[in-house]
Scaffold this active site. Sequence first.
Site, mmCIF file in Angstrom:
data_model
loop_
_atom_site.group_PDB
_atom_site.id
_atom_site.type_symbol
_atom_site.label_atom_id
_atom_site.label_comp_id
_atom_site.label_asym_id
_atom_site.label_seq_id
_atom_site.Cartn_x
_atom_site.Cartn_y
_atom_site.Cartn_z
ATOM 1 N N GLU A 39 46.780 -10.277 54.013
ATOM 2 C CA GLU A 39 46.366 -11.162 55.090
ATOM 3 C C GLU A 39 45.787 -12.446 54.488
ATOM 4 O O GLU A 39 44.815 -12.398 53.731
ATOM 5 C CB GLU A 39 45.341 -10.434 55.968
ATOM 6 C CG GLU A 39 46.000 -9.273 56.714
ATOM 7 C CD GLU A 39 45.050 -8.140 57.072
ATOM 8 O OE1 GLU A 39 43.830 -8.347 57.010
ATOM 9 O OE2 GLU A 39 45.548 -7.047 57.397
ATOM 10 N N SER A 78 48.273 -6.103 59.814
ATOM 11 C CA SER A 78 48.984 -4.845 60.048
ATOM 12 C C SER A 78 48.912 -4.023 58.771
ATOM 13 O O SER A 78 49.893 -3.900 58.042
ATOM 14 C CB SER A 78 50.456 -5.120 60.377
ATOM 15 O OG SER A 78 50.598 -5.931 61.512
ATOM 16 N N GLU A 79 47.740 -3.467 58.498
ATOM 17 C CA GLU A 79 47.555 -2.798 57.206
ATOM 18 C C GLU A 79 48.550 -1.668 57.001
ATOM 19 O O GLU A 79 49.060 -1.470 55.895
ATOM 20 C CB GLU A 79 46.119 -2.277 57.068
ATOM 21 C CG GLU A 79 45.088 -3.364 56.753
ATOM 22 C CD GLU A 79 44.540 -4.067 57.975
ATOM 23 O OE1 GLU A 79 44.918 -3.687 59.108
ATOM 24 O OE2 GLU A 79 43.719 -4.994 57.820
ATOM 25 N N PHE A 102 39.221 -5.237 52.766
ATOM 26 C CA PHE A 102 38.069 -4.403 52.409
ATOM 27 C C PHE A 102 38.523 -2.952 52.389
ATOM 28 O O PHE A 102 39.341 -2.545 53.217
ATOM 29 C CB PHE A 102 36.929 -4.577 53.425
ATOM 30 C CG PHE A 102 36.336 -5.960 53.421
ATOM 31 C CD1 PHE A 102 35.385 -6.321 52.475
ATOM 32 C CD2 PHE A 102 36.753 -6.911 54.346
ATOM 33 C CE1 PHE A 102 34.858 -7.606 52.461
ATOM 34 C CE2 PHE A 102 36.227 -8.192 54.323
ATOM 35 C CZ PHE A 102 35.277 -8.555 53.390
ATOM 36 N N ASP A 104 37.149 -0.480 53.417
ATOM 37 C CA ASP A 104 36.837 0.156 54.708
ATOM 38 C C ASP A 104 38.084 0.230 55.594
ATOM 39 O O ASP A 104 38.178 1.094 56.463
ATOM 40 C CB ASP A 104 35.765 -0.657 55.449
ATOM 41 C CG ASP A 104 34.590 -1.011 54.560
ATOM 42 O OD1 ASP A 104 33.501 -0.477 54.769
ATOM 43 O OD2 ASP A 104 34.771 -1.825 53.621
ATOM 44 N N HIS A 148 32.236 -2.992 56.546
ATOM 45 C CA HIS A 148 32.750 -3.896 55.507
ATOM 46 C C HIS A 148 31.982 -3.741 54.188
ATOM 47 O O HIS A 148 31.974 -4.662 53.373
ATOM 48 C CB HIS A 148 32.654 -5.367 55.950
ATOM 49 C CG HIS A 148 33.598 -5.747 57.041
ATOM 50 N ND1 HIS A 148 33.471 -5.293 58.327
ATOM 51 C CD2 HIS A 148 34.699 -6.557 57.039
ATOM 52 C CE1 HIS A 148 34.446 -5.797 59.075
ATOM 53 N NE2 HIS A 148 35.201 -6.556 58.315
#
Lengths: 342, 330
Positions: A39, A78-79, A102, A104, A148
């Site tokens: 991203e 869109s991980e 991150f 997380d 985070h």
Amino acid sequence: MSAASLPAGEPRAIPTAFAIAEALRIAMASDPDVILMGEDVAGGGLRPEGTEEIGGIMSVTRGLVGQFPDRVLDTPISEMGILGAAVGAAVTGLRPVIELMFIDFLGTCLDPLLNQASKFRYMFGGKARVPLTVRTVTGAGLQAAAQHSQSLYWMTAGIPGLKTVIPSNAADAKGLLLAAIRCDDPVVFCEPKGILFVASDVPEGDYEVPIGRAKVVRRGSDVSLVGMGATVGMALAAAADLERDGVSAEVLDLRSLAPLDEDAILETLGRTGRLVVVDEATPRCSIASDVAALCVDRGFDLLNAPVRRVTAAMCPVPFTRVLEEAYMPSPARIVEAARALL
Amino acid sequence: MTRPPTTEVLQVAYRTMRTIRSFEEALVALVTQGRLGGFLHTYVGQEAIAAAVCAHLGEHDHVASTHRGHGHCIAKGVDVRGMMAELFGRRTGTCGGRGGSMHIADLGKGMLGANGIVGAGIPLATGAALTAKLKRTGGVAVAFFGDGASNQGAFHESLNMAANWSLPAVYVCENNGWGEFTPTAFVVPVKDIAERARAYAMHALIADGMDFFDVYAQAGEAIARARGGAGPSLLECKTYRFLGHYVGDPLVYRAKHEADDWIRHRDPLRLFEARVTREGLLTESNLRAIDVDVAALVADAVARAQDAPFPDAGELLHGVFATSDAEGAR
């Protein structure tokens, strides 16, 4: 200043973030199959004239798209799609480096790591190669709060078939990242917040730090302080404090969490007979607990005192400074733990 | 417009469909006799889709598959004897006995693996299409998946990315009417899964998944578009799962007449046979000769698999990492 404008020549003190950028630049220049996806890693293809690309949330990749316009790819948020596509690209001939903003955010995209990348080589009978690197920011200390700030490397280190590394300084960050990108296995490369913007000496040029090798960063004889990532700096600060009291502390930087350099841990324990392990993650099912178990299991005869773990607290990462500080390990807590063993 | 299939294509397609059918009928018998274990999901009833789509693909094209993956493997050219040995857990299996039914893969054949996670193959194929585009291989990547997978986030994220990047990918949804034990219509508000392509400005097609000729024509169009740089497509194939979700499924949840109707009137092999003989494209003796060949192949695969050695327990940690086998322990 961006990493692109750093002078070449003498070894110089640069922030870890710039050392990471150097590694990416070297890896991409030396291998046309290396691509970078994530991203904002390019920083927007439709920027108005006269503006600069951002280069990811930590500006680590700023300037790379100019040099490698076809290989630095901005993605949607869109991980799952990014990680999954990266695994597919890795098994078909590319060598992707993914920026997972991150750690997380693993919650949105664990499957490509948990059930795909880590399993392919074994599950397919030893025939697949998955040369994938996932760069991801870890750790607390910037008031980034509960979603985070986690140090979830224990999750990836616990998955067979994945490698997980975490540098404690800029030079190791550069060398470990180059090794990770060139490795034919999937590697999670942690970028601790606590070291990203700390400068230290970084050699020029192309070099690798081997994955799976810990390093003694301070010699000592009374107690071993074992750290990883940002806790190595805390351990060094604690060692300096202890020195003033006449206590000689050795500091071991794990650098690689999976594979774990068990021999180096047992060797330092053998030299001192006492061990404190310092982990920025929560204590349950942690690297700290693994190290403690190793000492008891394989190093029982070397122990002159119990093993102590200094970790984050078993609660979500709090926002407000006073609570965040109470949550995290610190040099003072390491000193206290070490003194209790003497 | 896809050119009609040649005689050679039809012969290969029939051999592929018959091999899938015979292979899986053998599995069902072996499980019933207690000679084979593990989780097995059969493709019986859906054979025309894999055969017709893969008829347009070469070894440099990639496919990603599903838990119901035997058909895709066979259609993509994975060795049937190796597959059978894999199901028996033998050293000679496609994956040396480490994968089993849901993880048969042969990267050298462009087969990115069956997959035990619903929807997980969709981003993998997207990544293979990204490789094809960036490395200009001329290749196409196909994701096979079911109607159930079209409800996963991985589907939507992948279609969005593929359309946005105009990747050479084809997303083949095999809508067999059932997601495990739940009817598709119960969990999907759209009439056709293909409608979902509109959300991503993606080309969409719908084929009768029981009709080899229809799938062949539509898949040909989608694959030609992808190969020609016109971007991805979503191809929905309407089909039916003859034998239930897994081998041993008691099938209490669906009406018997529903399956009976499909099996009696819409069997893709019988529809194929009726058309090719009616139109004089292949002869009855062509087809029977292939049947004999395939029966011998499957029988030989079972016999060889049963006689093949198991891996040694001492090899447990081999192959976890590319870099060092010894690291598996740590």
